[in-house]
Design an enzyme around this catalytic site. Structure first.
Site, short mmCIF file in Angstrom:
data_model
loop_
_atom_site.label_atom_id
_atom_site.label_comp_id
_atom_site.label_asym_id
_atom_site.label_seq_id
_atom_site.Cartn_x
_atom_site.Cartn_y
_atom_site.Cartn_z
N HIS A 1 33.68 78.36 39.25
CA HIS A 1 33.72 78.61 37.80
C HIS A 1 32.83 77.63 37.02
O HIS A 1 33.00 77.49 35.82
CB HIS A 1 35.17 78.52 37.30
N GLU B 1 34.88 54.29 41.87
CA GLU B 1 35.18 52.96 41.35
C GLU B 1 34.68 51.82 42.22
O GLU B 1 34.36 50.76 41.70
CB GLU B 1 36.66 52.80 40.97
N CYS C 1 42.84 39.60 31.99
CA CYS C 1 42.57 38.21 32.35
C CYS C 1 43.71 37.63 33.17
O CYS C 1 44.83 38.14 33.13
CB CYS C 1 42.41 37.38 31.09
N ARG D 1 42.39 40.05 38.49
CA ARG D 1 42.74 40.53 37.16
C ARG D 1 41.53 40.58 36.22
O ARG D 1 41.57 41.21 35.17
CB ARG D 1 43.81 39.63 36.54
N LYS E 1 42.43 44.76 37.69
CA LYS E 1 43.57 45.33 38.41
C LYS E 1 44.64 45.87 37.46
O LYS E 1 45.20 46.94 37.68
CB LYS E 1 44.17 44.25 39.32
N TRP F 1 38.40 38.88 31.74
CA TRP F 1 37.85 40.24 31.69
C TRP F 1 37.55 40.46 30.22
O TRP F 1 38.47 40.61 29.41
CB TRP F 1 38.89 41.23 32.21
N GLU G 1 41.82 61.89 43.76
CA GLU G 1 41.94 60.47 44.09
C GLU G 1 40.79 60.04 45.01
O GLU G 1 40.26 58.93 44.87
CB GLU G 1 43.31 60.20 44.75
N ASN H 1 45.58 36.18 27.59
CA ASN H 1 45.31 37.50 28.15
C ASN H 1 45.86 38.51 27.15
O ASN H 1 47.01 38.41 26.76
CB ASN H 1 46.03 37.65 29.50
N GLY H 2 45.02 39.47 26.74
CA GLY H 2 45.48 40.48 25.78
C GLY H 2 44.47 40.64 24.66
O GLY H 2 43.31 40.21 24.80
N LYS I 1 38.35 56.99 44.03
CA LYS I 1 38.18 55.82 44.89
C LYS I 1 36.70 55.56 45.14
O LYS I 1 36.22 54.44 45.06
CB LYS I 1 38.90 56.10 46.22
#
Ligand code: M6R
Length: 610
Positions: free
Chosen positions: A506, A490, A2, A27, A605, A76, A483, A102-103, A487
Site C-alpha cells: 500500500h 538507534e 543526565c 544516562r 537511557k 545529555w 522493534e 538532571n531535568g 534497534k
C-alpha cells in the site's frame, strides 16, 4: 538524561565520583564535570570536560583534587551545546554554591532575566545556572532554607545535588519529576541518579520520594518535603550486586544483555507461574474483584517499551478478551483520553522514569483509572505512583538500547494476560497448561538462538554496507518487525522501517530496489502463506530478503533469500525467540560499522524530559 552523583564521607571523594560517573554514563555522555571541596584550604576544585567521562577521568588522574565532599555530573544536553562552560557543576556569582542537575527548569528564562536585572552574572547557556544564583539570593546563613526557597521558584523537572563552600559538612539532594536515591554507607553517603552508581559502596538505599529533599550531614540524612514537612525515609536493601552492572567479559553491555535473555525470561517467571498456570505477582496492588470490574485497558509507553505494549495488546486481547488500546505516552496525556474508573491503565517502562510515561499515568490517576506499571527499577517514580507494580527482575540494563528488558516486559505481559484470563474464566485448563509449558521452555529456545549468533553475525557482515532496511512481520510478530527496525536505527544510524507485511503493497513497496534489503519475520504462523506472498512481491522488485524461519519448516525452501532458523515454538510465544535474532542482527551490523552500541549518539537511557 543526565547522571548525577554526590559524596560526603571519610574517603577521598574524587575517585568515588569518577567511578560512579562511569556507571552513570549511560544516562548521558556529551560532557562531564566535578566539584570537589578541599577542607584543608577551604577551596573547591571544579574540573569539566566537553567530552565523555573518560576525558574528565584523564584530566583528574593527572591532578586528583583532594577532599571528602564532592559532586559529579555526566550530561545529555538540553539547553546549550555540550561545551566546557555549559558542563555542570554550575555556580553562583561568588563561586561558593555548587549545583548539578538532571531535568529541565521550564521557567528558567524569566528567572534568569529577573536575576540578571538584580545584578547576577551568568556565564552559561544552561537552564541550571539559575539555581545557584537563586540559592545565593536566598542564603542568609541557612543553606537548607536557601535551597528550599530557591526550589519553590522552579517549574519543571529536577534531580539535584548541591553543596556550598560555606557549609562543607552538608550535601543536599532534591527531586521533582526526575529520579534521585541516597546510598547509605559506613560514615559515608551518596546522592545519585540511580542505584547502579552507588552499588559498589552500599546496598542500603534510601528512596527519595517525589517533591522531597534530603540534607545529609556527618550525622546522616534527613528527609523532608521541599515545602519543609519532615518525611519518614523509605530505605531498601538492594538485592543485586555490582557484577550485574559490569560487562563480564563481553565487549559491550549490549552483547552481555542480549545474552542474558534466557535469564530475563526465567527471572520474570520465577515464583509467579505454577505448572497449573496460576499467576501471582508480589506487589500487584489490585484485587481480583477490582480486576473483574475493568472493562478496557490502555497501555502507555515510549520507544521499545511502546512496542512491548503493542505486543501486550495481542497477548491480553487474545487470552483475556478485554479490549486493549496502546498509545505513545507522549500523545496520550495531551488529547483528553477517554478513560474512567473501569479502565486499567498500564504503564510500560524499563526505567520507570520516562517523563512522558510518568505524566501519562499521572493523568490516568487523576481521571480515576487504576494504574499498574511494569518496570525494571525498584522504587522508580512509576512504581511509587501506581496502584500496583509488576517488576521485571531483569537486573540492571546499562546499554542504552533496551534488549533484555524488552524480553522481560513481554514475559510479564504473558503472565498478566494469563492472570486476567484466569479471573474471567477465559482459558480452558488444557490451553492454560499448554501455554505454561511453552513459557517455561522459552529460555532454552532463546539460548539456542544465542548459540548460533555467529550465523547472524555473518548475515550482518554481508548486509552492513546497505543504508536502508525494511522489516516486515504479521500478527503477533508485527511489533517485532517494528522493534527490529528501531534497534537497527538507534545503534547503527541506518534507515530502517518496520511495517505490517500486508501493508507493504500500500505504499512502502515503492521504496524497494536491489539496494534495499527486507528482513522478513517468516516463522511458523497462521498467516505464513500470506507472508510468503509478501516476500515474493519483494523479490519481484529485486530487493534482497533475509528471512527468519522456523527450523524444520520448508515453506520458504524455494524462495531466494538468506535465512536464519529459530527453534520451533508456538506462534503465540514466538516473538520472544524472534526478537533475540533481530537484536543480534542490529548489534552485529552496528559493530561491523564501528558504532558505539552502548552509547549511541544523541540518545540517553532514561528520558526524563518531555
Ligand atoms: O525506560 P523506558 O522503557 O520508559 O524507555 C522508553 C524509551 O526511551 C526506550 O525504550 C528507548 O526507545 C530505548 N532507546 C530503546 O532501545
Amino acid at each position: 538524561m543526565c547522571g548525577i552523583i554526590g559524596y560526603l564521607g571519610e574517603r577521598s571523594a574524587a575517585p568515588i565520583i569518577m567511578a560512579s560517573l562511569k556507571r552513570l554514563e549511560y544516562r548521558g555522555y556529551d560532557s562531564a564535570g566535578v566539584a570537589i571541596f578541599n577542607e584543608a584550604d577551604g577551596q573547591t576544585s571544579v574540573v569539566k570536560s566537553a567530552a565523555k567521562v573518560d576525558t574528565l577521568v584523564e584530566r583528574l588522574t593527572e591532578e586528583m583534587p583532594e577532599g571528602r565532599l564532592g559532586i559529579g555530573h555526566t550530561r545529555w544536553a538540553t539547553h546549550g551545546r555540550p561545551t566546557v562552560i555549559n558542563a555542570h557543576p554550575h555556580t553562583d556569582c561568588h563561586k561558593q554554591i555548587m549545583v548539578i542537575h538532571n531535568g529541565i527548569i521550564e521557567n528558567f528564562a524569566e528567572l534568569r532575566k529577573d536575576l540578571q536585572a538584580r545584578g547576577h552574572v551568568f556565564i552559561s547557556e544552561t537552564d541550571t545556572e539559575v539555581v545557584p544564583h537563586l540559592i545565593e539570593e536566598n542564603d542568609q546563613g541557612d543553606l537548607v532554607a536557601a535551597v528550599r526557597a530557591a526550589l519553590t521558584k522552579l517549574r519543571g523537572a529536577y534531580a539535584m545535588a548541591i553543596f556550598s563552600q560555606k557549609d562543607p559538612d552538608l550535601l543536599i539532594g532534591a527531586r521533582l519529576n526526575a529520579p534521585l536515591v541516597v546510598g547509605i554507607g559506613d560514615k559515608e553517603w551518596f546522592v545519585a541518579s540511580d542505584i547502579t552508581a552507588v552499588i559498589p559502596y552500599t546496598k542500603k538505599v534510601l528512596l527519595l520520594g517525589e517533591g522531597e529533599m534530603v540534607s545529609i550531614t556527618r550525622l546522616g540524612p534527613e528527609v523532608s518535603t521541599i515545602g519543609g514537612a519532615s518525611v519518614k525515609p523509605k530505605i531498601i536493601e538492594v538485592k543485586w550486586d555490582i557484577s550485574q552492572a559490569q560487562k563480564g567479559g563481553y565487549p559491550h553491555f549490549m552483547a552481555k544483555e542480549i545474552n542474558e535473555a534466557p535469564e530475563a525470561v526465567s527471572n520474570a517467571l520465577r515464583g509467579r507461574l505454577t505448572d497449573e498456570g496460576e499467576v501471582t505477582f508480589e506487589e500487584f496492588g489490585l484485587t481480583d474483584r477490582q480486576l473483574l470490574k475493568i472493562s478496557n485497558i490502555k497501555m502507555v509507553a515510549a520507544g521499545t517499551s511502546y512496542y512491548a505494549a503493542l505486543l501486550g495488546k495481542y497477548i491480553v486481547e487474545d487470552l483475556a478478551r478485554i479490549p486493549v488500546e496502546v498509545e505513545p505516552a507522549s500523545e496520550f496525556r495531551y488529547r483528553q483520553p477517554i478513560i474512567d474508573q473501569d479502565t486499567l491503565v498500564i504503564g510500560v517502562s524499563q526505567s520507570g522514569e520516562t517523563a512522558d510515561t510518568l505524566a501519562a499515568i499521572r493523568e490516568a490517576r487523576e481521571r480515576k483509572s487504576k494504574v499498574v506499571s511494569i518496570t525494571n527499577v525498584v522504587g522508580s517514580s512509576m512504581a511509587l505512583e501506581s496502584d500496583g507494580v509488576i517488576y521485571l527482575h531483569a537486573g540492571p540494563e546499562i546499554g542504552v538500547a533496551s534488549t533484555k528488558t524488552f524480553i522481560a516486559h513481554l514475559t510479564c505481559l504473558y503472565l498478566l494476560g494469563i492472570r486476567l484470563a484466569a479471573i474471567r474464566h477465559r482459558l480452558a485448563p488444557e490451553r492454560l497448561r499448554e501455554l505454561t509449558a511453552e513459557l517455561k521452555t522459552l529460555p532454552e529456545a532463546v539460548q539456542s538462538v544465542l548459540d548460533r549468533a555467529e550465523q547472524i553475525q555473518a548475515l550482518a557482515k554481508k548486509y552492513s554496507g546497505h543504508r536502508n532496511f525494511m522489516y516486515i512481520g504479521r500478527g503477533i510478530n508485527y511489533p517485532i518487525a517494528l522493534e527490529g527496525a528501531l534497534k537497527l536505527k538507534e545503534i547503527s544510524y541506518l534507515h530502517a522501517e518496520g511495517y505490517a507485511a500486508g501493508e507493504l503493497k500500500h505504499g512502502p513497496i515503492a521504496l524497494l530496489d536491489g539496494g534495499f534489503p527486507v528482513f522478513a519475520v517468516a516463522t511458523q504462523a497462521a498467516t505464513l502463506e500470506k507472508m510468503v506472498s509478501n516476500i515474493q512481491e519483494v523479490i519481484a522488485r529485486d530487493a534482497p530478503v533475509i528471512a527468519l524461519v522456523t527450523a524444520g519448516d520448508h515453506t520458504l525452501d524455494e524462495i531466494e533469500a538468506d535465512r536464519f532458523e529459530v527453534p520451533e515454538v508456538s506462534e503465540f510465544v514466538s516473538p520472544i525467540v524472534n526478537v533475540v535474532a533481530l537484536q543480534l542482527f542490529a548489534y552485529f551490523v552496528a559493530t561491523e560499522r564501528g558504532c558505539n552500541v552502548d552509547q549511541p549518539r544523541n540518545l540517553a537511557k532514561s528520558v526524563t524530559v518531555e
